[in-house]
Design an enzyme around this catalytic site. Structure first.
Site, mmCIF file in Angstrom:
data_model
loop_
_atom_site.group_PDB
_atom_site.id
_atom_site.type_symbol
_atom_site.label_atom_id
_atom_site.label_comp_id
_atom_site.label_asym_id
_atom_site.label_seq_id
_atom_site.Cartn_x
_atom_site.Cartn_y
_atom_site.Cartn_z
ATOM 1 N N GLU A 165 -5.487 -4.619 10.615
ATOM 2 C CA GLU A 165 -4.431 -3.631 10.835
ATOM 3 C C GLU A 165 -4.700 -2.864 12.127
ATOM 4 O O GLU A 165 -5.472 -1.895 12.120
ATOM 5 C CB GLU A 165 -4.389 -2.630 9.673
ATOM 6 C CG GLU A 165 -4.130 -3.256 8.322
ATOM 7 C CD GLU A 165 -3.553 -2.245 7.328
ATOM 8 O OE1 GLU A 165 -2.544 -2.581 6.719
ATOM 9 O OE2 GLU A 165 -4.086 -1.128 7.191
ATOM 10 N N GLU A 214 -6.893 4.987 7.801
ATOM 11 C CA GLU A 214 -6.676 6.400 7.445
ATOM 12 C C GLU A 214 -7.910 6.981 6.757
ATOM 13 O O GLU A 214 -8.216 8.158 6.890
ATOM 14 C CB GLU A 214 -5.421 6.508 6.566
ATOM 15 C CG GLU A 214 -4.159 6.262 7.397
ATOM 16 C CD GLU A 214 -3.041 5.552 6.673
ATOM 17 O OE1 GLU A 214 -3.031 5.527 5.433
ATOM 18 O OE2 GLU A 214 -2.162 4.998 7.368
ATOM 19 N N HIS A 249 -9.566 1.410 4.978
ATOM 20 C CA HIS A 249 -8.285 1.586 5.670
ATOM 21 C C HIS A 249 -8.505 2.568 6.819
ATOM 22 O O HIS A 249 -9.297 3.506 6.704
ATOM 23 C CB HIS A 249 -7.235 2.121 4.685
ATOM 24 C CG HIS A 249 -5.857 2.057 5.261
ATOM 25 N ND1 HIS A 249 -5.405 2.984 6.171
ATOM 26 C CD2 HIS A 249 -4.852 1.162 5.098
ATOM 27 C CE1 HIS A 249 -4.172 2.655 6.539
ATOM 28 N NE2 HIS A 249 -3.809 1.547 5.900
ATOM 29 N N ASN A 283 0.870 -1.177 0.000
ATOM 30 C CA ASN A 283 0.000 0.000 0.000
ATOM 31 C C ASN A 283 0.906 1.227 0.000
ATOM 32 O O ASN A 283 1.470 1.595 1.027
ATOM 33 C CB ASN A 283 -0.903 -0.017 1.252
ATOM 34 C CG ASN A 283 -1.811 1.200 1.302
ATOM 35 O OD1 ASN A 283 -1.849 2.001 0.365
ATOM 36 N ND2 ASN A 283 -2.543 1.357 2.399
ATOM 37 N N SER A 330 3.500 -2.112 10.373
ATOM 38 C CA SER A 330 4.952 -2.194 10.573
ATOM 39 C C SER A 330 5.562 -3.533 10.146
ATOM 40 O O SER A 330 6.497 -4.034 10.788
ATOM 41 C CB SER A 330 5.313 -1.879 12.038
ATOM 42 O OG SER A 330 4.902 -0.571 12.366
#
Ligand code: 13P
Length: 254
Positions: A169, A99, A97, A9, A213
């Site tokens: 995530e 974000e 996502h 991504n 990460s």
């Protein structure tokens, strides 16, 4: 059947020139993907034609979009429909996502509509879920993630849910250099698969990816877990050598 995926991504990064060079660097790496493995590049929308042209015809390598609009077409200035991506060769779309949830106020209700829109045209949603730090600290991450899945995916049919890829995530792990221990991620993936099975009478998901990460140093330990079917990689996917190594760690698992 279990499908293992290494997905990049890129988020909102790289100039056209940098994107071009990174794709060249990735193409120079030999991948030996088996039929149950895939490498996916979610690039900024404007670089999709470049990525499709470069990666076209490479077996098990796909270009993805990072978002789409929920409607098929219409007066939605600046937006892109799932069918438009499909028409230029893009059949995987990241949805929800964290974000997008945080900075663009995307709700579970909206994500239910987007998921349906992507599946309706025959493309594959990569549906993201995951808890913020305060939820993890309170120890309620399982019920938080379960609610995200129920609210956005439980309206689908059994035929549709089997086509969904889920990316777990945890928000606090994204870009922080912190990752939960692999066995803890594994147990959340197990829970995600159980939640889906409980609603869709024993239909198994092909892929639940982990994101947060991931790099070439921690990928092997993650991929060794039975329920971690691959990774959605942010920062490390902007480094050609690093991402190629992550993809190769996945290839070596066969
Ligand atoms: P990082 O790999 O940079 O933590 O990002 C993960 C992510 O958000 C992928 O979608």
């Amino acid at each position: 059947m279990r499908k293992q995926i290494a997905a990049a991504n890129w988020k909102m990064n790289l100039s056209h020139h940098e994107a071009d060079s990174l794709l060249d660097q990735l193409l120079a790496t030999e991948h030996h993907l088996s039929s149950n493995q895939a490498v996916i590049f979610a690039v900024p929308a404007i670089y999709i034609p470049l990525a499709v042209q470069k990666l076209n015809g490479k077996p098990n390598i796909f270009v993805a979009a990072q978002n789409c609009h929920q409607k098929a077409n219409g007066a939605y200035t600046g937006e892109i429909a799932a069918s438009m991506y499909a028409s230029v060769g893009v059949h995987h779309i990241i949805l929800g996502h964290s974000e997008r949830r945080e900075f663009f106020a995307e709700s579970d209700t909206l994500l239910a509509e987007k998921t349906e829109a992507v599946l309706t045209i025959g493309s594959t949603p990569i549906f993201c879920c995951g808890e913020p730090l305060e939820i993890r600290e309170a120890g309620t991450q399982n019920s938080f993630v379960e609610a995200q899945l129920k609210n956005a995916l439980f309206q689908l049919s059994a035929d549709q849910i089997v086509k969904v890829v889920i990316a777990y995530e945890p928000i606090w792990a994204i870009g922080s250099g912190q990752t939960p221990e692999p066995h803890k991620i594994n147990s959340i993936h197990e829970m995600i698969k159980d939640v889906v099975q409980s609603r869709f009478s024993n239909i198994g998901l092909d892929s639940v990816l982990y994101g947060g990460s991931v790099n070439s140093s921690n990928a092997a330990a993650l991929f060794e877990e039975d329920e971690i079917d691959g990774a959605l990689v942010g920062v490390a996917s902007l480094d050609g050598k690093e991402f190629a190594e992550i993809a190769n760690i996945l290839n070596d698992l066969t």
